[in-house]
Write a protein that holds these residues in place. Sequence first.
Motif, PDB file in Angstrom:
ATOM      1  N   LYS A 291       0.836  -1.206   0.000  1.00 37.59           N
ATOM      2  CA  LYS A 291       0.000   0.000   0.000  1.00 37.59           C
ATOM      3  C   LYS A 291       0.872   1.257   0.000  1.00 37.59           C
ATOM      4  N   LEU A 292       1.969   1.210   0.760  1.00 37.63           N
ATOM      5  CA  LEU A 292       2.904   2.333   0.755  1.00 37.63           C
ATOM      6  C   LEU A 292       3.544   2.512  -0.615  1.00 37.63           C
ATOM      7  N   ARG A 293       4.022   1.416  -1.190  1.00 38.11           N
ATOM      8  CA  ARG A 293       4.699   1.491  -2.488  1.00 38.11           C
ATOM      9  C   ARG A 293       3.787   2.072  -3.567  1.00 38.11           C
ATOM     10  N   ASN A 294       2.491   1.827  -3.443  1.00 36.96           N
ATOM     11  CA  ASN A 294       1.552   2.270  -4.473  1.00 36.96           C
ATOM     12  C   ASN A 294       0.979   3.657  -4.208  1.00 36.96           C
ATOM     13  N   GLN A 295       1.400   4.328  -3.133  1.00 34.97           N
ATOM     14  CA  GLN A 295       0.991   5.725  -2.945  1.00 34.97           C
ATOM     15  C   GLN A 295       1.521   6.563  -4.115  1.00 34.97           C
ATOM     16  N   GLN A 296       0.722   7.481  -4.579  1.00 29.60           N
ATOM     17  CA  GLN A 296       1.071   8.263  -5.774  1.00 29.60           C
ATOM     18  C   GLN A 296       2.389   9.005  -5.592  1.00 29.60           C
ATOM     19  N   PRO A 305       7.336   3.823 -11.897  1.00 29.25           N
ATOM     20  CA  PRO A 305       6.155   4.472 -11.321  1.00 29.25           C
ATOM     21  C   PRO A 305       4.834   3.730 -11.528  1.00 29.25           C
ATOM     22  N   HIS A 306       4.834   2.531 -12.124  1.00 28.26           N
ATOM     23  CA  HIS A 306       3.578   1.835 -12.385  1.00 28.26           C
ATOM     24  C   HIS A 306       2.997   1.262 -11.091  1.00 28.26           C
ATOM     25  N   LEU A 307       1.680   1.014 -11.092  1.00 31.33           N
ATOM     26  CA  LEU A 307       1.041   0.353  -9.968  1.00 31.33           C
ATOM     27  C   LEU A 307       1.557  -1.088  -9.864  1.00 31.33           C
ATOM     28  N   ILE A 308       1.796  -1.503  -8.644  1.00 28.58           N
ATOM     29  CA  ILE A 308       2.393  -2.818  -8.418  1.00 28.58           C
ATOM     30  C   ILE A 308       1.323  -3.782  -7.918  1.00 28.58           C
ATOM     31  N   SER A 309       1.236  -4.947  -8.532  1.00 30.66           N
ATOM     32  CA  SER A 309       0.260  -5.950  -8.105  1.00 30.66           C
ATOM     33  C   SER A 309       0.777  -6.686  -6.874  1.00 30.66           C
ATOM     34  N   LEU A 310      -0.139  -7.323  -6.152  1.00 31.75           N
ATOM     35  CA  LEU A 310       0.257  -8.099  -4.976  1.00 31.75           C
ATOM     36  C   LEU A 310       1.197  -9.234  -5.375  1.00 31.75           C
ATOM     37  N   LYS A 311       0.913  -9.899  -6.476  1.00 32.85           N
ATOM     38  CA  LYS A 311       1.755 -11.001  -6.935  1.00 32.85           C
ATOM     39  C   LYS A 311       3.171 -10.507  -7.235  1.00 32.85           C
ATOM     40  N   GLU A 312       3.271  -9.371  -7.914  1.00 29.74           N
ATOM     41  CA  GLU A 312       4.573  -8.802  -8.236  1.00 29.74           C
ATOM     42  C   GLU A 312       5.319  -8.385  -6.973  1.00 29.74           C
ATOM     43  N   HIS A 313       4.596  -7.820  -6.030  1.00 33.38           N
ATOM     44  CA  HIS A 313       5.184  -7.366  -4.771  1.00 33.38           C
ATOM     45  C   HIS A 313       5.739  -8.546  -3.960  1.00 33.38           C
TER      46      HIS A 313
END
Length: 421
Positions: A291-296, A305-313
Motif C-alpha cells: 500500500k505504501l509502495r503504491n501511494q502516488q 512508477p507503475h502500480l504494483i500488483s500483490l503477486k509482483e510485490h
Amino acid sequence: MKIDVFCEWGKQYGLGHLKRCENLIQIFQQTFPMLHFHITFHHLPSQIPTQAYDLVIIDSYLMESKFYYQLSKLSKAMLCLDDFHRIHYPKKALILSPTLLSSSKYSGKDYVILNPIFQTSLSTQQTPNQILITPGGSDQSSLIQSILDSLPSFFDPIIINPYFPKATYANLSSKEICALIDRSEYIITAGGGSLNEAIARNKKIIAICIAPNQKPQLNAYKNKIPVLFNPFSHLSSKLGQILKTTQPLHISFGAKLPKLAQTLLYRSLQLPHNIKPFTLLTRFEKKQVLKLRNQQEIREASFYPHLISLKEHLRFIDSLQPSDMYFAFFRGRHIAGVGSLCLTSTAQATLSLYRDKKAKGFGNQILFFLTKIAQKLEINTLTLQVLKSNQKAINFYQKHHFQITQENQNHFTMQKEIKNP
C-alpha cells in the motif's frame, strides 16, 4: 561484526566440531562477502572471557547449562549447534541441529553444514577401486588397521587421519579433501561432517559409528547407505560383501543456511522494537508495504512508477538476497516507512527509503537508524540514486550531508561517507 566460536577439538575429541564451525564461518563470509567479520576461536573447556559479544557460536558436548547462560548475558546473539538437544539452552539461543531426524526448527538437510567447496561440480575423474578411509580427527589407529585387514586385495586404500602411523594424509584443506573424495570410488567414513561431504559428492559410502553422538545422524541414513554401528564385530565378515553392493548416494545440503546467517546478523544488530526485517513480516504487513509502495507520491519519485500488483510485490520480497537488507519501520501498529541497505561491495551499501505521506518527519528517523545499522556493520560509504525531478528528496539528502557524485540522464547518484563508532 565479531563472531566468537567456542568448541572442543584435539586427540580425544577429534576435529568434527572445529571443522563444522569453520565451515559455518565460511558460509557467513560467502553470504556477506562485503562485510568485515572478526573471528575468534576459543578451545573448550575454558573460562568465559568477560567482554561483550556480537554473535557467539557454541558447538560442545562438554559444557554445562551454566556456561551457556553466562555467555548469553554477554552476547547479542547466540547459536548453539547440537545434534540431539542434550541440555536446556538459554531462551535467546537459536538451536541448529544439522541432522535429518531432528525435529527442531533449524534442522534437516537444508541446515546441514558443509564447506561451500563441496557444493561445486566434480573436480576430478574417479579412479576405480580407490577407497578413501576417513574416520575423523581422533585417534582411530586400531579401527583403521581393522579396515585395512578386512579389505579385499584389489582395493587401493587412501587414509586421512592425523594419528595413524601409515596414514596417506593428515592435515588437509577442504579443497584437498574434496579432490580426494572426487577421485575415490568408495568412501569409508565415520559419522559427522565427513559423511555429509561424501554424500554431497555422490559416492559409494560405508558409514561407521565411532562415538555415541554420531548415532542420530547415522540412524537417519541407515536405510540409504550401509551403516556399521559395531564396526569391530562386523568388518572382517561383512566389509567385502557390503562394498560389492554399495550404490552412490547424493543429497544437496545447506540451502537455508544463508537465511539463518541473515537471521543471526539481524539479532546481533539488536534492532529497536519498531524496526522489523522483511524476512519476518506477516502477509498482512507485506500488504501494508505494498500500500505504501503504491501511494502516488512514492510512485512518482520511483524509477518504476507503475502500480504494483500483490503477486509482483510478493515475488519481489521472495527474490531478496541476504545481502539485500530491507526493513519496515513502524509507528504504533502501522508501517509508516521502509528503508533498505543493499550491500554492493566491501564496506559499501546502496541506501533507499520511503515513508507514508502522513508520517511527516519520519524520513529523518529512518535515515538515522539506517546509518546506525550501517555503522554497526562497518559500512563506510552509503550511495543512493534520486530522480532529478525529485528536488524535495535531493534537498533532504543534501541536508544530511549526501553529495552529488554523478549526473545521469534522468537521475543523480549521491554519496555519503560515514564514520564507524
